[in-house]
Design an enzyme around this catalytic site. Structure first.
Site, short mmCIF file in Angstrom:
data_model
loop_
_atom_site.label_atom_id
_atom_site.label_comp_id
_atom_site.label_asym_id
_atom_site.label_seq_id
_atom_site.Cartn_x
_atom_site.Cartn_y
_atom_site.Cartn_z
N HIS A 88 -4.47 0.84 -3.10
CA HIS A 88 -5.38 -0.28 -3.36
C HIS A 88 -4.77 -1.61 -2.91
O HIS A 88 -5.33 -2.33 -2.09
CB HIS A 88 -5.69 -0.39 -4.86
CG HIS A 88 -6.28 0.82 -5.50
ND1 HIS A 88 -7.56 1.28 -5.27
CD2 HIS A 88 -5.74 1.66 -6.43
CE1 HIS A 88 -7.79 2.35 -6.03
NE2 HIS A 88 -6.72 2.60 -6.73
O1 RIB Z 1 -8.38 -0.64 -9.46
C1 RIB Z 1 -7.13 -0.70 -8.80
C2 RIB Z 1 -6.40 -1.95 -9.16
O2 RIB Z 1 -6.12 -1.97 -10.57
C3 RIB Z 1 -5.02 -2.04 -8.49
O3 RIB Z 1 -4.70 -3.38 -8.28
C4 RIB Z 1 -4.09 -1.45 -9.51
O4 RIB Z 1 -2.76 -1.95 -9.38
C5 RIB Z 1 -4.71 -1.96 -10.78
O5 RIB Z 1 -4.25 -3.29 -10.98
#
Ligand code: RIB
Ligand code: CA
Length: 305
Positions: free
Chosen positions: A238
């Site tokens: 992500h």
């Molecule tokens: O949904 C994914 C996000 O939420 C990423 O940034 C992960 O690190 C959490 O913070």
């Protein structure tokens, strides 16, 4: 170095934040000016300590770290320790750096104001945790958005969430902060629609066994628990993708419009919906060149061996 993207990265270091920090320090086109921390995946003490240890481990001990808010603007703090582990770094255990001079004042919101005001229009802000610090910075300095060079947010989803059926975690953990930031800022939204298409594979993890570089250690140890029997979640990249998109927007195609954040009902809080329009302030990533990003990620972190 002339022409590098000057980046301030706001993190809730967790597993993918750690890999985003690694990528940000290994992309020649990025100069990591400062890092700010926020509560999210785990509590602020751990997200800050994790960030401190990861940057030092990567040889980036000179990058200032500004600690941020410990709870959302409204409601109670939640975490994602069931995904990221109690420490927030999965099975990755790193030593404390020799000094704590990297940990700086002022706290994150004021640091964001000072950094942006010091070079109006020149900074790229990349937020990969709940948007609490940026909402607070804008509350301190309401004209701040006009001086942000570019804002890239890992968060949201045009489809299902990963925190609730409707909310992606970064938005759902502080919906009011997200509502304020999206209402005030032009931004690029790097949501689950694209980030769930880029993942550390079991094959890559196995290829890293025996590799001792700082980067390989981070990727292998921080994601190992995802490959165990009965694991919860997947090691999606992500946050590293948000860093990649900040440097190379062509990695994704986008739709333009206005993203609205649901805050009114507990069940739908954190839902992000896009009202498409050609002159809207928000660009939402809808497809990603996964192969090209994964090549960039593995090549820049030296994992291709
Ligand atoms: O949904 C994914 C996000 O939420 C990423 O940034 C992960 O690190 C959490 O913070
Ligand atoms: Ca994060």
């Amino acid at each position: 170095m002339a022409g590098r993207l000057r980046v301030v990265l706001d993190v809730d270091t967790g597993v993918d934040d750690a890999m985003a920090l690694a990528l940000a320090t290994r992309l020649p086109g990025i100069e990591l000016v400062a890092v700010t921390t926020v509560a999210g995946n785990v509590g602020i003490d751990n997200t800050t300590a994790n960030t401190w240890r990861v940057l030092d481990w990567l040889g980036a001990g000179g990058v200032p770290i500004h600690r941020g808010l410990s709870r959302p603007l409204t409601g109670d703090a939640i975490d994602a320790s069931h995904i990221h582990g109690a420490s927030g770094l999965g099975g990755l255990v790193l030593p404390d750096p020799a000094t704590d001079t990297q940990l700086r004042r002022p706290f994150a919101p004021e640091a964001i104001v000072d950094l942006v005001n010091a070079e109006p229009g020149a900074l790229t802000l990349v937020f990969v945790g709940p948007l609490t610090n940026l909402a607070a910075a804008i509350a301190l300095e309401p004209t701040l958005p006009s001086r942000i060079g570019r804002l890239v947010v890992m968060g949201g989803s045009l489809g299902r969430g990963n925190m609730t059926p409707y909310a992606e975690f970064n938005i759902g953990a502080d919906p009011e902060a997200a509502r304020q930031v999206f209402a005030a800022c032009a931004l690029t939204m790097v949501g689950l629609d694209v980030t769930q298409q880029v993942t550390v594979t079991r094959e890559l993890s196995e290829r890293l066994v025996g590799q001792t570089t700082p980067e390989a250690t981070i990727v292998r140890e921080a994601t190992a628990h995802f490959f165990r029997e009965g694991a919860v979640g997947s090691p999606h990249l992500h946050d590293p993708l948000a860093v990649g998109v900040a440097l190379d927007p062509s990695l994704c195609t986008t739709k333009r419009g206005t993203v609205k954040i649901e805050t009114a009902t507990a069940w739908c809080a954190g839902r992000t919906t896009l009202e498409e329009n050609a002159d809207g302030p928000h660009e939402v990533c809808v497809t990603v060149d996964s192969a090209r990003f994964l090549d960039l990620f593995t090549e820049r972190l030296g994992l291709s061996g």
